[in-house]
Structure formats: structure tokens, C-alpha cells
Design an enzyme around this catalytic site. Structure first.
Site, PDB file in Angstrom:
ATOM      1  CG  ASP A 144      -0.170 -28.659 -49.202  1.00 47.39           C
ATOM      2  OD1 ASP A 144      -1.218 -28.525 -48.563  1.00 47.39           O
ATOM      3  OD2 ASP A 144       0.967 -28.512 -48.703  1.00 47.39           O
ATOM      4  CD  GLU A 154      -3.835 -25.287 -49.065  1.00 43.26           C
ATOM      5  OE1 GLU A 154      -4.482 -25.394 -48.006  1.00 43.26           O
ATOM      6  OE2 GLU A 154      -2.723 -25.822 -49.248  1.00 43.26           O
TER       7      GLU A 154
END
Length: 542
Positions: free
Chosen positions: A331, A368
């Protein structure tokens, strides 16, 4: 690849064996803190987490590692640490605060929101003949799902297993996943997490899990009631059992991991672990102590310093080896690659160490590739060995499939297929020849933004139900409602609980089409609230 002589200092032996290590009938606790002036081990009664049974000081050793060897730490022992230190900009020491060991393998919660204790765990499990499937990248199809949501209402799974690790590994779920043709399950965060205090004050909760309390412990609420009653070791065993059964079915397990920030939020937020141990080193700050927040969540873990970088690396090693995880989706990975000046660099020592670590050679590394800080969009700018969510593929496929039609009607402008063809052919204008098309994780929908069903049902987001007055989430989803704003539910032959949520994504190929579940409560990403429509999104530019 990095040569051994080039490895950053944090990979060396100075920070080895942090946390609790059992040996010879005793245990050694090691905690790193540069700025502390005292650290104390506190143990508690097993059934009353407010009842202190013993207190023992730690001694500072080499490289600012504090240590104590004691018989007090045995399997199942509940413990915390107290840390004292100077008052100065950047420091937030309070010697009365009970803190979690950042390396704790188990957690126990008392009656209050901040009443957490670390638990000593024995990491033992019979993996039998189970092995990691090691599916080649060009054959990998990833299904992203929420651990609890995937089985919470499934009619063919026993109610006691609804929303649990054991439920995901039930034969009915395995059969369903096989029917989709996927090769891997990517689970939204399962590291232990907590709701933000402001949500609790409003009677809301954090459903998604992007608010990590501890990087080494599986979220206990996702275990069965029986496992929770038995304690942290049983929760750990249930998680490992899930991984073993999925592996035996040929399915990989990928974790969505949140190392970019923690649940301690901004200054004034909860002081549960890192903030009380060495705030000045663990979090990115201005000289006056103000946090540099590139995550939008109040704080950013400072991976330009050895302690923060090693914490991330050690956690990954643990999950890849002890828990047998097949891959990680990072993330806001750009936040992990920011240097001492807080700028992103693809050659960041942590990013290289993760890629080159011998313990991580058999896992998939998926970034990401953005955060919300200055220069945060970095799609295509990771090194070979990393794979990236390709937001340009996502957007161009959506345009070609849906919004180009609408745009052409409104603007009378040519749209063509060139951009779509480039993305479908491997996004060579984004990923270098050195990295090739397998660097791109091609996806159309994920947990951020509209689901597949939303894309063909709404022109605009409708997050009215989550208390944010529709301010959260991206305004541009490249969707098209086909003339009627809203969902048109049709009867299906399968029961509601068996309908998949269309948030599957594919690695190096497109996912199989699937219908979306009927309207259910959907949380806002970053868990601002529970909403009945589109999750909050963090779509990158481009």
C-alpha cells in the site's frame, strides 16, 4: 542486484533478533531506541491485563538496542514496555504509558481502546507436505477480496466460519475460486488493526483494515470464536491452516500490507508503540516535530532511518517464511521509497533490500506505485524485480470500454483505439524494455473506487451514507450509467452470499468477468465510515 558489500547498515547484525526470543528456559527481549533514557519490561496477569505482576529494567547495549534476559517471559505471557526519555521537539516519551513491542507475535486486548498487551508466542505449526504453488507471473490471475466479506454470508459455509480465516479455506470457497480461474487470493489488510478514535466517537468502524496496530500479528477478529477464546496462538494456527489449505488447492496467498503509516495517527493520536519508543526516529518529521504526512493518514513511517526500514524488512521475512505467504501488495509503496530529504528514489535502500533479500526470493512484490506526497505518482519508476499496479491500464481500459463512448457523444472528438492497444500490449511507454510487460499488474477494478458493477451503473459517486457528505473518493471514475443513474438488480440463479464482488484484479492478464454482489454496506477506504455505495478511492493521476 546489490552485492553484500553494498547492503545498507540496517540489514546488518546490529538490529538482529529484536522482540522476544525464547531459549534455555528463559527469554531475551530486545528493543531499539536511540533517544530513550530508560526502558522497562512490565508483565501482567493472564486474565487481568491491568494487574501488573513484575517490572524489570532493560539495559542499553550496542547500537542503541536495549535488552533483558528473564524467566518472566514464557509462552503466553502478557507484557508491555515503558519508555522514558527527554522532552524535546520530535520526542513524545511518557514513562507511564504501556507500549506494545513492535515485534510482538501475539496481542491481547483489555477493556479500553488503548488497552493492548503483547503476548509471547511459540511459532510452531505442522505444514505437512504443503508447498508454495509458485505460479509463474505470466500465468497469475489475482482475485482481491476482503477476508471477512468474502464468506460472511455464504450459505454453504457453516455459520461458525463466516467471515473467518477458516471460512476462506472451506472447500466451498476453494471450489468457487477455482471456478473463477484465479490462481491467487490477495487479501486486504490482515495485520492487526484498530478503528480510528474519531470513527468510534461517531459510532462507526474501520472495515477495510488500513490502520495497522502491529506488523507481525494476524487480525484476531478474523479468527473463529473458538480460536479467539483459546488465545493468540490459536488465532495464529488458524491463519496458518488457511494458508496450508489454499496452497494444497494450488492457490497462492498475497497480502495487502500497510507499512507506510501506523494507527498512531498524527501528534495527539494514540500512543501505542513506535511513538512512545522513539518518535523522532520512527516517523518523518520537520525539525520542530511536525509530522511529514505523505499518506493522508496522519503519519509516515521513516524508512530512511535504520530502525523503520529494518522493521518493515523483518516483518516481510516473518510473513514470507513463518507464515508461508506468496506475495505482498505494498500500500502506498512510494512512501517506503522516500529518502532522508523525503523525496522518492527508485534506488532506495529498503526497496533494494526487499527485492534482493534471500528470504524473499520466492515471493511476488507488487507496488501500489504512488502516495499522496509531493512527487508521489511513480508508476513505471520501480526497479526490475518489482511489479506495479498499472493505473494507466486501468484508466485506458475504462475509457475504451465505457467513457470514450460518452465523451465522443458530448465532445464530438475522435477517441480511437491507440491508447488501449498500447496498454493491452504491455504498456511499453510506461515500463522500460529492461523490465518488460510482466512489470505491469493489469487491473480494471480494485478496492479503491467503483466496483465493476458500479462502472456500468453510475456516472457519479454517491457516498452520502458514510457521513462524509460525498466529499471522499475520486470524482472521475471513467464510468458510464448507460442512461439511468443507479443499479439495476436482476435475479440470478446463485444465492446472494455466493455472488462475488467484482474487485478482482489480474497480474499480467485480464480477470474473468464476474457479476457483482447486490447492494450491501460498503466501507469507505481508509474507513471514514460505512457507506452503501462506492468506497472512498485514492486513484492516482494519469
Amino acid at each position: 542486484m546489490l552485492e553484500s558489500s553494498d547492503l545498507a547498515a540496517f540489514v546488518g547484525p546490529a538490529l538482529d533478533d529484536l522482540g522476544v526470543r525464547l531459549h534455555d528456559g528463559v527469554a531475551t527481549l530486545r528493543v531499539w531506541s536511540e533517544n530513550a533514557t530508560s526502558i522497562e519490561l512490565v508483565t501482567f496477569d493472564e486474565t487481568d491485563l491491568d494487574w501488573v505482576t513484575d517490572e524489570v529494567p532493560l539495559e542499553r547495549g550496542d547500537s542503541d538496542v536495549w535488552e533483558v534476559t528473564t524467566h518472566l517471559l514464557q509462552p503466553g505471557t502478557r507484557y508491555a514496555i515503558r519508555v522514558g526519555g527527554p522532552h524535546a521537539p520530535g520526542n513524545t516519551f511518557n514513562p507511564e504509558t504501556l507500549l506494545l513491542d513492535p515485534y510482538a507475535r501475539g496481542l491481547a486486548q483489555g477493556d479500553g481502546y488503548e488497552e493492548w498487551r503483547s503476548v509471547v508466542i511459540i511459532d510452531g505449526f505442522d505444514w505437512g507436505d504443503s508447498k508454495k504453488p509458485q505460479t509463474p507471473l505470466d500465468q497469475t490471475v489475482v482475485y482481491e477480496g476482503h477476508l471477512k466479506g468474502m464468506t460472511k454470508r455464504h450459505p454453504d459455509i457453516p455459520p461458525a466460519l463466516h467471515g473467518t480465516y477458516a471460512g476462506l479455506a472451506h472447500p466451498e470457497m476453494i471450489k468457487y475460486l477455482h471456478s473463477l480461474g484465479v490462481t491467487a487470493v490477495e487479501l486486504l489488510p490482515i495485520h492487526a488493526f484498530v478503528p480510528e478514535p474519531r470513527l468510534l466517537e461517531r459510532g462507526l468502524t474501520n472495515y477495510w483494515g488500513y490502520n495497522t496496530l502491529n506488523f507481525f500479528t494476524p487480525h484476531a477478529a478474523y479468527a473463529t470464536e473458538d480460536a479467539r477464546k483459546e488465545g493468540p496462538e490459536a488465532v495464529l494456527a488458524e491463519f496458518k491452516g488457511m494458508v496450508r489449505l489454499l496452497h494444497e488447492a494450488g492457490l497462492e496467498v498475497i497480502l495487502d500490507v500497510v507499512y507506510n503509516h501506523t494507527s498512531e495517527e498524527g501528534i495527539g493520536g494514540p500512543r501505542s508503540s513506535l511513538r512512545g519508543i522513539d518518535n523522532a526516529n520512527y516517523y518523518r518529521q520537520q525539525p520542530d516535530g511536525a509530522y511529514i504526512d505523505t499518506t493522508g493518514c496522519g503519519n509516515t513511517l521513516d524508512t530512511s532511518k535504520d530502525a523503520g526500514a529494518r522493521l518493515v524488512l523483518d516483518s516481510l521475512r516473518y510473513w514470507a517464511q513463518e507464515m508461508q505467504i506468496d506475495g505482498f501488495r505494498f500500500d502506498l509503496a512510494a512512501a517506503l521509497g522516500r529518502d532522508a530529504t523525503h523525496e522518492y528514489t527508485r534506488e532506495h535502500p529498503l526497496l533494494l533490500a526487499i527485492r534482493d533479500d534471500p528470504a524473499l526470493q520466492d515471493v511476488k512484490l507488487i507496488a501500489e506505485p504512488w502516495d499522496v506526497g509531493l512527487g508521489g505518482w511513480q508508476t513505471g519508476n520501480f526497479t526490475p524485480g518489482w511489479h506495479e499496479w498499472n493505473d494507466r491500464y486501468r484508466d485506458r481500459v475504462r475509457n475504451f470500454w465505457l467513457s470514450d463512448i460518452d465523451y465522443a457523444r458530448r465532445a464530438s472528438a475522435p477517441v480511437g483505439v491507440g491508447g488501449f492497444a498500447t496498454r493491452l500490449a504491455g504498456s511499453s511507454n510506461t515500463f522500460s524494455d529492461e523490465r518488460g510487460p510482466l512489470a505491469s499488474v493489469n487491473f480494471i477494478t480494485a478496492h479503491d473506487g467503483f466496483t465493476l458493477h458500479d462502472l456500468v451503473s453510475y456516472d457519479m459517486k454517491h457516498n452520502e451514507a458514510n457521513g462524509e457528505e460525498n466529499r471522499d473518493g475520486a470524482d472521475t471514475n471513467r464510468s458510464f450509467n448507460h442512461g439511468v443513474e443507479g443499479r439495476r438488480i436482476t435475479q440470478r440463479s446463485w444465492p446472494p452470499a455466493a455472488r462475488p464482488c467484482a474487485t478482482s484484479s489480474a497480474l499480467c492478464c485480464s480477470p474473468p468477468a464476474s457479476p457483482c454482489s447486490p447492494p450491501v454496506t460498503r466501507p469507505a477506504a481508509r474507513s471514514e465510515a460505512i457507506t452503501t455505495h462506492t468506497p472512498k478511492t485514492r486513484l492516482s493521476p494519469g
